[in-house]
Write a protein that holds these residues in place. Structure first.
Motif, PDB file in Angstrom:
ATOM      1  N   THR A   1       9.323   8.662   2.687  1.00  0.00           N
ATOM      2  CA  THR A   1       8.035   9.223   3.099  1.00  0.00           C
ATOM      3  C   THR A   1       7.734   8.812   4.543  1.00  0.00           C
ATOM      4  N   SER A   2       8.006   7.536   4.858  1.00  0.00           N
ATOM      5  CA  SER A   2       7.726   7.062   6.219  1.00  0.00           C
ATOM      6  C   SER A   2       8.677   7.691   7.240  1.00  0.00           C
ATOM      7  N   LEU A   3       9.831   8.205   6.759  1.00  0.00           N
ATOM      8  CA  LEU A   3      10.766   8.875   7.667  1.00  0.00           C
ATOM      9  C   LEU A   3      10.424  10.355   7.839  1.00  0.00           C
ATOM     10  N   GLY A   4       9.342  10.781   7.193  1.00  0.00           N
ATOM     11  CA  GLY A   4       8.878  12.147   7.404  1.00  0.00           C
ATOM     12  C   GLY A   4       9.224  13.131   6.298  1.00  0.00           C
ATOM     13  N   PHE A   5       9.909  12.664   5.248  1.00  0.00           N
ATOM     14  CA  PHE A   5      10.166  13.561   4.113  1.00  0.00           C
ATOM     15  C   PHE A   5       8.850  13.756   3.363  1.00  0.00           C
ATOM     16  N   GLU A   6       8.531  15.040   3.091  1.00  0.00           N
ATOM     17  CA  GLU A   6       7.181  15.320   2.606  1.00  0.00           C
ATOM     18  C   GLU A   6       7.038  15.384   1.100  1.00  0.00           C
ATOM     19  N   ARG A   7       8.136  15.787   0.410  1.00  0.00           N
ATOM     20  CA  ARG A   7       8.025  15.894  -1.055  1.00  0.00           C
ATOM     21  C   ARG A   7       8.969  14.888  -1.688  1.00  0.00           C
ATOM     22  N   VAL A   8       8.440  13.706  -1.925  1.00  0.00           N
ATOM     23  CA  VAL A   8       9.255  12.621  -2.475  1.00  0.00           C
ATOM     24  C   VAL A   8       8.565  12.070  -3.717  1.00  0.00           C
ATOM     25  N   SER A   9       9.339  11.862  -4.786  1.00  0.00           N
ATOM     26  CA  SER A   9       8.797  11.230  -5.991  1.00  0.00           C
ATOM     27  C   SER A   9       9.743  10.119  -6.423  1.00  0.00           C
TER      28      SER A   9
ATOM     29  N   THR B   1      11.349   3.039  -5.891  1.00  0.00           N
ATOM     30  CA  THR B   1       9.994   3.160  -5.337  1.00  0.00           C
ATOM     31  C   THR B   1      10.018   2.735  -3.871  1.00  0.00           C
ATOM     32  N   THR B   2      10.756   1.655  -3.580  1.00  0.00           N
ATOM     33  CA  THR B   2      10.959   1.236  -2.187  1.00  0.00           C
ATOM     34  C   THR B   2      11.603   2.371  -1.396  1.00  0.00           C
ATOM     35  N   ALA B   3      12.638   2.981  -1.978  1.00  0.00           N
ATOM     36  CA  ALA B   3      13.350   4.082  -1.297  1.00  0.00           C
ATOM     37  C   ALA B   3      12.415   5.264  -1.039  1.00  0.00           C
ATOM     38  N   ALA B   4      11.607   5.602  -2.038  1.00  0.00           N
ATOM     39  CA  ALA B   4      10.705   6.754  -1.895  1.00  0.00           C
ATOM     40  C   ALA B   4       9.696   6.498  -0.775  1.00  0.00           C
ATOM     41  N   ALA B   5       9.186   5.268  -0.693  1.00  0.00           N
ATOM     42  CA  ALA B   5       8.229   4.943   0.365  1.00  0.00           C
ATOM     43  C   ALA B   5       8.905   4.997   1.738  1.00  0.00           C
TER      44      ALA B   5
ATOM     45  N   LYS C   1      20.452   0.086   0.685  1.00  0.00           N
ATOM     46  CA  LYS C   1      20.686  -0.583   1.971  1.00  0.00           C
ATOM     47  C   LYS C   1      21.214   0.371   3.039  1.00  0.00           C
ATOM     48  N   GLU C   2      21.711   1.557   2.616  1.00  0.00           N
ATOM     49  CA  GLU C   2      22.240   2.531   3.589  1.00  0.00           C
ATOM     50  C   GLU C   2      21.252   3.656   3.886  1.00  0.00           C
ATOM     51  N   LEU C   3      20.097   3.602   3.212  1.00  0.00           N
ATOM     52  CA  LEU C   3      19.186   4.750   3.239  1.00  0.00           C
ATOM     53  C   LEU C   3      18.713   5.115   4.651  1.00  0.00           C
ATOM     54  N   ALA C   4      18.187   4.125   5.380  1.00  0.00           N
ATOM     55  CA  ALA C   4      17.634   4.420   6.701  1.00  0.00           C
ATOM     56  C   ALA C   4      18.737   4.920   7.635  1.00  0.00           C
TER      57      ALA C   4
ATOM     58  N   ALA D   1       0.840  -1.203   0.000  1.00  0.00           N
ATOM     59  CA  ALA D   1       0.000   0.000   0.000  1.00  0.00           C
ATOM     60  C   ALA D   1       0.871   1.248   0.000  1.00  0.00           C
ATOM     61  N   GLN D   2       1.952   1.236   0.797  1.00  0.00           N
ATOM     62  CA  GLN D   2       2.863   2.384   0.825  1.00  0.00           C
ATOM     63  C   GLN D   2       3.536   2.582  -0.539  1.00  0.00           C
ATOM     64  N   LEU D   3       3.896   1.471  -1.187  1.00  0.00           N
ATOM     65  CA  LEU D   3       4.528   1.563  -2.517  1.00  0.00           C
ATOM     66  C   LEU D   3       3.568   2.179  -3.528  1.00  0.00           C
ATOM     67  N   ASN D   4       2.300   1.778  -3.436  1.00  0.00           N
ATOM     68  CA  ASN D   4       1.305   2.281  -4.389  1.00  0.00           C
ATOM     69  C   ASN D   4       1.056   3.769  -4.260  1.00  0.00           C
ATOM     70  N   GLU D   5       1.388   4.336  -3.088  1.00  0.00           N
ATOM     71  CA  GLU D   5       1.148   5.769  -2.874  1.00  0.00           C
ATOM     72  C   GLU D   5       2.274   6.651  -3.398  1.00  0.00           C
TER      73      GLU D   5
END
Ligand SMILES: [Fe+2]
Length: 345
Positions: free
Chosen positions: A319-327, A312-316, A284-287, A234-238
Motif C-alpha cells: 500500500t505504501s508503495l502505491g498499490f491501491e487494491r491490496v488485501s 499483513t506487513t507485506a500488504a501495508a 524480505k524481497e518484496l520492496a 497504524a498502517q498495519l491496522n488499516e
C-alpha cells in the motif's frame, strides 16, 4: 531436573535441563543475553537441544535463532507462530523428550494466538498466559481476552494444585507460586466470570510496550529492520482483511485477484502448500522486487503467509508503495488448510 531463571529482570528466561543426560532447553531466551546463556550451558556442561519461545514477543528480540546458529539447537514454537524457519511446530498436547524428561505443550491462546505453556514434571512454564497474581495483556498482537480466560481456567487450572508456576514476566518481584495459589489469589481471574474478565482486560488502558516497533515485527518475520522497513502499527491496522472463504470466492470471479505468497520458498512447497496459482515473493524481497509487481498494479492483490501476520506487513508495504487494491488473507495458509480449501505444493 535442573531449572534456573537466568535474567534476574522483568523478562524471564528459564534454563531447563535433564542432568542425567546433560540435555538442556532454554525457554524465552533474549537475544541480548545469548553470550551469557552459552556460558551458563558450558559451565553446567549441558548441550542445548531446544530453544523455545512460549509466544512471539513484543518487548524483546528472541535469542532463538542466534542460539540455533551457535549450538545447533532446534527452534520450537506453537504451530500458530507467524515466523519462518521454526524447526519444530508443536500443537496442544504434543510432547517432546528432553533427555529423560518429557515436555508437554499446552496450546493457550489469548495473550497472542501462538501462546503456549510447557509442563515439565511438577512445573509449568506459563509464558505470558498466567503471571504470578496477574495475566499477560490481551489487547494487541492478536490478543483475545476470552480465549485467554478459557486457556487459564480450562488448561492451566486443571493441572495439580501443587504445580509450580514459572511465568515469562514478573513486574513485582514475585518468585514463587503454584497453580493452587493462583486459583485462590490471582485477582484477575479468581471469582470472575468470563464476561467480567473480558471487560477488565479490554479496559486496562496500558501504553504499548516501549520497543514494540523495533521488536514485534522483527520477531514475527525473523527479519531485522535493516533488511526491511517495517510499516507502523497504524498502517498495519488499516490493512483490509479477508477470510480464506472470501478469498476463495474472489478467485472464482471473472477478474480474480493475484495471490501474493510472501513466505520462504521451503514453506511455499512445504506442509501447508500454497493457494493454487499463487505468486511467490518472500517478504524480505518484496520492496526490491516491487518493480516486477508493477504489471499487477491494476489488479487486486491478496497477500498470504503462514498465519496472516507477515502478509499483513507485506500488504501495508505494498500500500505504501502505491498499490491501491491490496488485501490480506486472515489466518494465512493455516486457516486456508483448516477450512479444507485446495492447495498446491
Ligand atoms: Fe508477551
Amino acid at each position: 531436573m535442573l531449572v534456573r531463571e537466568l535474567n534476574r529482570g522483568k523478562c524471564k528466561t528459564y534454563l531447563l535441563a535433564c542432568e542425567e543426560t546433560g540435555t538442556a532447553a532454554l525457554i524465552d531466551p533474549l537475544r541480548d543475553h545469548v553470550d551469557r546463556y552459552i556460558a551458563v550451558l558450558a559451565y553446567h556442561r549441558l548441550k542445548l537441544a531446544a530453544a523455545i519461545d512460549t509466544h512471539s514477543h513484543a518487548d524483546h528480540r528472541t535469542g532463538n535463532f542466534d542460539l540455533r546458529e551457535l549450538t545447533g539447537a532446534q527452534v520450537v514454537m506453537h504451530r500458530n507462530a507467524p515466523a519462518p524457519r521454526i524447526d519444530l511446530h508443536v500443537a496442544d498436547g504434543q510432547t517432546l523428550a528432553l533427555g529423560a524428561l518429557t515436555l508437554r505443550f499446552l496450546g493457550t491462546p489469548g495473550h497472542t494466538p501462538d501462546s503456549m505453556c510447557i509442563v515439565a514434571g511438577d512445573r509449568v512454564f506459563t509464558g505470558d498466559t498466567l503471571l504470578i497474581r496477574g495475566t499477560g495483556r490481551a489487547d494487541f498482537a492478536g490478543g483475545d481476552a476470552g480465549a485467554q480466560y478459557d486457556s487459564i481456567l480450562a488448561k492451566l487450572f486443571s493441572l495439580p494444585d501443587a504445580t509450580e508456576v514459572l511465568p515469562a514476566h514478573d513486574y513485582r518481584g514475585n518468585t514463587r507460586s503454584t497453580i493452587g495459589e493462583e486459583k485462590r489469589l490471582n485477582s484477575r481471574v479468581a471469582g470472575r466470570s468470563r464476561a467480567q474478565y473480558i471487560e477488565l482486560m479490554n479496559n486496562l488502558g496500558l501504553p504499548l510496550p516501549e520497543k514494540i516497533q523495533e521488536v514485534l515485527q522483527p520477531n514475527q518475520t525473523a527479519l531485522d529492520d535493516d533488511a526491511l522497513k517495517f510499516p507502523t502499527l497504524a498502517q498495519l491496522n488499516e490493512v483490509r482483511q479477508l477470510a480464506p472463504q472470501e478469498v476463495r470466492l474472489h478467485l472464482t470471479a471473472a477478474t480474480p485477484p493475484v495471490v501474493l505468497d510472501v513466505r520462504e520458498p521451503e514453506e511455499f512447497s512445504g506442509e501447508l502448500g500454497h493457494v493454487p496459482g499463487a505468486v511467490l515473493v518472500p517478504l524480505k524481497e518484496l520492496a526490491r522486487r516491487a518493480e516486477e509487481l508493477q504489471s499487477y498494479r491494476e489488479r487486486h492483490l491478496v497477500a498470504v503467509c503462514r498465519s496472516g501476520v507477515r502478509s499483513t506487513t507485506a500488504a501495508a508495504i505494498l500500500t505504501s508503495l502505491g498499490f491501491e487494491r491490496v488485501s490480506n488473507m486472515k489466518g494465512g495458509m493455516l486457516a486456508w488448510n483448516d477450512s479444507g480449501l485446495p492447495v498446491e505444493r
